[in-house]
Write an enzyme that holds these catalytic residues in place. Structure first.
Site, PDB file in Angstrom:
ATOM      1  N   GLU A 147       7.786   1.272   5.010  1.00 34.28           N
ATOM      2  CA  GLU A 147       7.225   0.337   5.896  1.00 34.28           C
ATOM      3  C   GLU A 147       7.574  -1.150   5.122  1.00 34.28           C
ATOM      4  O   GLU A 147       7.119  -1.316   4.035  1.00 34.28           O
ATOM      5  CB  GLU A 147       5.676   0.547   6.101  1.00 34.28           C
ATOM      6  CG  GLU A 147       4.961  -0.550   6.858  1.00 34.28           C
ATOM      7  CD  GLU A 147       3.478  -0.289   7.016  1.00 34.28           C
ATOM      8  OE1 GLU A 147       2.977   0.706   6.590  1.00 34.28           O
ATOM      9  OE2 GLU A 147       2.712  -1.227   7.592  1.00 34.28           O
ATOM     10  N   HIS A 178       3.814   7.234   3.443  1.00 38.77           N
ATOM     11  CA  HIS A 178       4.812   6.333   3.345  1.00 38.77           C
ATOM     12  C   HIS A 178       4.346   5.042   2.324  1.00 38.77           C
ATOM     13  O   HIS A 178       3.404   5.265   1.797  1.00 38.77           O
ATOM     14  CB  HIS A 178       4.910   5.342   4.770  1.00 38.77           C
ATOM     15  CG  HIS A 178       3.462   4.730   5.063  1.00 38.77           C
ATOM     16  ND1 HIS A 178       2.545   5.528   5.731  1.00 38.77           N
ATOM     17  CD2 HIS A 178       3.328   3.326   4.853  1.00 38.77           C
ATOM     18  CE1 HIS A 178       1.569   4.558   5.884  1.00 38.77           C
ATOM     19  NE2 HIS A 178       1.863   3.255   5.361  1.00 38.77           N
ATOM     20  N   HIS A 184       0.815  -1.183  -0.110  1.00 36.32           N
ATOM     21  CA  HIS A 184       0.033  -0.012  -0.029  1.00 36.32           C
ATOM     22  C   HIS A 184       0.735   1.298   0.034  1.00 36.32           C
ATOM     23  O   HIS A 184       1.932   1.124   0.226  1.00 36.32           O
ATOM     24  CB  HIS A 184      -0.965  -0.111   1.402  1.00 36.32           C
ATOM     25  CG  HIS A 184      -0.342   0.057   2.517  1.00 36.32           C
ATOM     26  ND1 HIS A 184      -0.128  -1.263   3.297  1.00 36.32           N
ATOM     27  CD2 HIS A 184       0.173   1.007   3.272  1.00 36.32           C
ATOM     28  CE1 HIS A 184       0.569  -0.826   4.460  1.00 36.32           C
ATOM     29  NE2 HIS A 184       0.702   0.361   4.536  1.00 36.32           N
TER      30      HIS A 184
HETATM   31  C1  LIG Z   1       1.047   0.788  11.482  1.00 32.07           C
HETATM   32  C2  LIG Z   1      -0.336   1.021  10.861  1.00 32.07           C
HETATM   33  C3  LIG Z   1      -0.481   1.387   9.717  1.00 32.07           C
HETATM   34  C4  LIG Z   1       0.002  -0.025   8.603  1.00 32.07           C
HETATM   35  O1  LIG Z   1       0.248   0.175   7.474  1.00 32.07           O
HETATM   36  O2  LIG Z   1      -0.150  -1.096   9.363  1.00 32.07           O
HETATM   37  C5  LIG Z   1       0.528   2.444   9.222  1.00 32.07           C
HETATM   38  O3  LIG Z   1       1.217   2.485   7.992  1.00 32.07           O
HETATM   39  S1  LIG Z   1       0.320   3.777  10.319  1.00 32.07           S
HETATM   40  C6  LIG Z   1       1.557   5.016   9.885  1.00 32.07           C
HETATM   41  C7  LIG Z   1       1.801   5.827  10.918  1.00 32.07           C
HETATM   42  N1  LIG Z   1       2.968   5.442  11.611  1.00 32.07           N
HETATM   43  C8  LIG Z   1       4.269   5.772  11.492  1.00 32.07           C
HETATM   44  O4  LIG Z   1       4.490   6.267  10.627  1.00 32.07           O
HETATM   45  C9  LIG Z   1       5.178   5.114  12.427  1.00 32.07           C
HETATM   46  C10 LIG Z   1       6.906   5.492  11.949  1.00 32.07           C
HETATM   47  N2  LIG Z   1       7.010   6.907  11.907  1.00 32.07           N
HETATM   48  C11 LIG Z   1       7.600   7.542  12.682  1.00 32.07           C
HETATM   49  O5  LIG Z   1       8.259   6.874  13.649  1.00 32.07           O
HETATM   50  C12 LIG Z   1       7.717   8.856  12.565  1.00 32.07           C
HETATM   51  O6  LIG Z   1       6.758   9.397  11.762  1.00 32.07           O
HETATM   52  C13 LIG Z   1       8.970   9.650  11.985  1.00 32.07           C
HETATM   53  C14 LIG Z   1      10.127   9.054  12.963  1.00 32.07           C
HETATM   54  C15 LIG Z   1       9.238   8.751  10.612  1.00 32.07           C
HETATM   55  C16 LIG Z   1       8.902  10.985  11.850  1.00 32.07           C
HETATM   56  O7  LIG Z   1       8.398  11.535  13.049  1.00 32.07           O
HETATM   57  P1  LIG Z   1       8.389  13.093  13.064  1.00 32.07           P
HETATM   58  O8  LIG Z   1       7.701  13.549  11.859  1.00 32.07           O
HETATM   59  O9  LIG Z   1       7.726  13.469  14.426  1.00 32.07           O
HETATM   60  O10 LIG Z   1       9.826  13.427  13.346  1.00 32.07           O
HETATM   61  P2  LIG Z   1      10.460  14.805  12.569  1.00 32.07           P
HETATM   62  O11 LIG Z   1       9.742  15.717  12.208  1.00 32.07           O
HETATM   63  O12 LIG Z   1      11.540  14.931  13.446  1.00 32.07           O
HETATM   64  O13 LIG Z   1      10.930  13.836  11.283  1.00 32.07           O
HETATM   65  C17 LIG Z   1      12.169  13.492  11.276  1.00 32.07           C
HETATM   66  C18 LIG Z   1      12.810  13.525   9.948  1.00 32.07           C
HETATM   67  O14 LIG Z   1      12.057  12.715   9.103  1.00 32.07           O
HETATM   68  C19 LIG Z   1      11.391  13.464   8.127  1.00 32.07           C
HETATM   69  N3  LIG Z   1      10.050  12.850   7.825  1.00 32.07           N
HETATM   70  C20 LIG Z   1       9.205  12.646   8.800  1.00 32.07           C
HETATM   71  N4  LIG Z   1       7.968  12.085   8.175  1.00 32.07           N
HETATM   72  C21 LIG Z   1       8.253  11.740   7.020  1.00 32.07           C
HETATM   73  C22 LIG Z   1       7.569  11.037   6.024  1.00 32.07           C
HETATM   74  N5  LIG Z   1       6.462  10.531   6.139  1.00 32.07           N
HETATM   75  N6  LIG Z   1       8.292  10.538   4.662  1.00 32.07           N
HETATM   76  C23 LIG Z   1       9.383  11.210   4.463  1.00 32.07           C
HETATM   77  N7  LIG Z   1      10.268  11.921   5.399  1.00 32.07           N
HETATM   78  C24 LIG Z   1       9.723  12.121   6.848  1.00 32.07           C
HETATM   79  C25 LIG Z   1      11.266  14.613   8.551  1.00 32.07           C
HETATM   80  O15 LIG Z   1      11.073  15.833   7.248  1.00 32.07           O
HETATM   81  C26 LIG Z   1      12.727  15.194   9.291  1.00 32.07           C
HETATM   82  O16 LIG Z   1      13.433  15.139   8.258  1.00 32.07           O
HETATM   83  P3  LIG Z   1      14.691  16.284   8.369  1.00 32.07           P
HETATM   84  O17 LIG Z   1      15.695  16.335   7.320  1.00 32.07           O
HETATM   85  O18 LIG Z   1      15.503  15.749   9.572  1.00 32.07           O
HETATM   86  O19 LIG Z   1      13.846  17.605   8.584  1.00 32.07           O
HETATM   87 CO   LIG Z   2       1.207   1.611   6.263  1.00 35.77          CO
END
Ligand SMILES: CC[C@H](C(=O)O)C(=O)SCCNC(=O)CCNC(=O)[C@H](O)C(C)(C)COP(=O)(O)OP(=O)(O)OC[C@H]1O[C@@H](n2cnc3c(N)ncnc32)[C@H](O)[C@@H]1OP(=O)(O)O
Ligand SMILES: [Co+2]
Length: 141
Positions: free
Chosen positions: A131, A80, A7
């Protein structure tokens, strides 16, 4: 290692509004019932397309991992990409061995399709939050 594209995750401030977009504007015909995944901090709605799914995700609870994303992208956006793997532990260990950062504790959690998942940090994946999901037995029967 990566198999089928399971997905594309799309973060949205409102799953209800996104359903209207995919159904009424884009003509999606198979939209599943939304459901809550409190342990993952999201509300989820799968939209079937011919060869994959769109996973609409809305924040659930104060600790939702997508609040930060929606703060930067208030209208929502592509969040993602999820690939299927045969063995999530082997995939995790291979990612680690190749220097990629596994998010969270590193232990797989149960995802929206009821199978173990992990996330790999976007900084190690060319800026894309990846993911990996262990393929459910019956998914492509
Ligand atoms: C699980 C159920 C379902 C499934 O399919 O089964 C799902 O998929 S649910 C999806 C939601 N859950 C998650 O996303 C869990 C993993 N994600 C995380 O742990 C955080 O979202 C994280 C760590 C990727 C980012 O957290 P946060 O936005 O709070 O942190 P920062 O703003 O400090 O980001 C750090 C750095 O990453 C870049 N970033 C953040 N999100 C994304 C993204 N979706 N795609 C690409 N890049 C991303 C952000 O811009 C920061 O970059 P930097 O260069 O350091 O500024
Ligand atoms: Co997902």
């Amino acid at each position: 290692m990566i198999g089928r594209l399971n997905h594309v995750g799309v973060a949205t401030p409102s799953i209800d509004d996104s359903i209207k977009l995919y159904r009424d504007i884009l003509g999606a015909t198979r939209i599943h019932e939304p459901f809550n995944l409190p342990e993952q901090g999201v509300r989820v709605c799968f939209v079937d397309v011919a060869n994959s799914q769109i996973e609409l995700i809305e924040p659930l609870g104060d600790d939702s991992p997508i609040h930060g994303f929606l703060k930067k992208n208030p209208a929502g956006g592509q969040h993602h990409v999820c690939f299927e793997v045969d063995d999530i532990i082997a995939a995790r260990d291979e990612m680690r061995a190749k220097g990629a950062t596994i998010l969270g504790t590193g232990e797989p959690r149960i995802g929206a399709h009821g199978t173990p998942i992990i996330f790999v940090h976007p900084r190690d994946m060319g800026g894309v939050l990846i993911e990996l999901m262990e393929t459910p037995e019956d998914m492509h029967a």
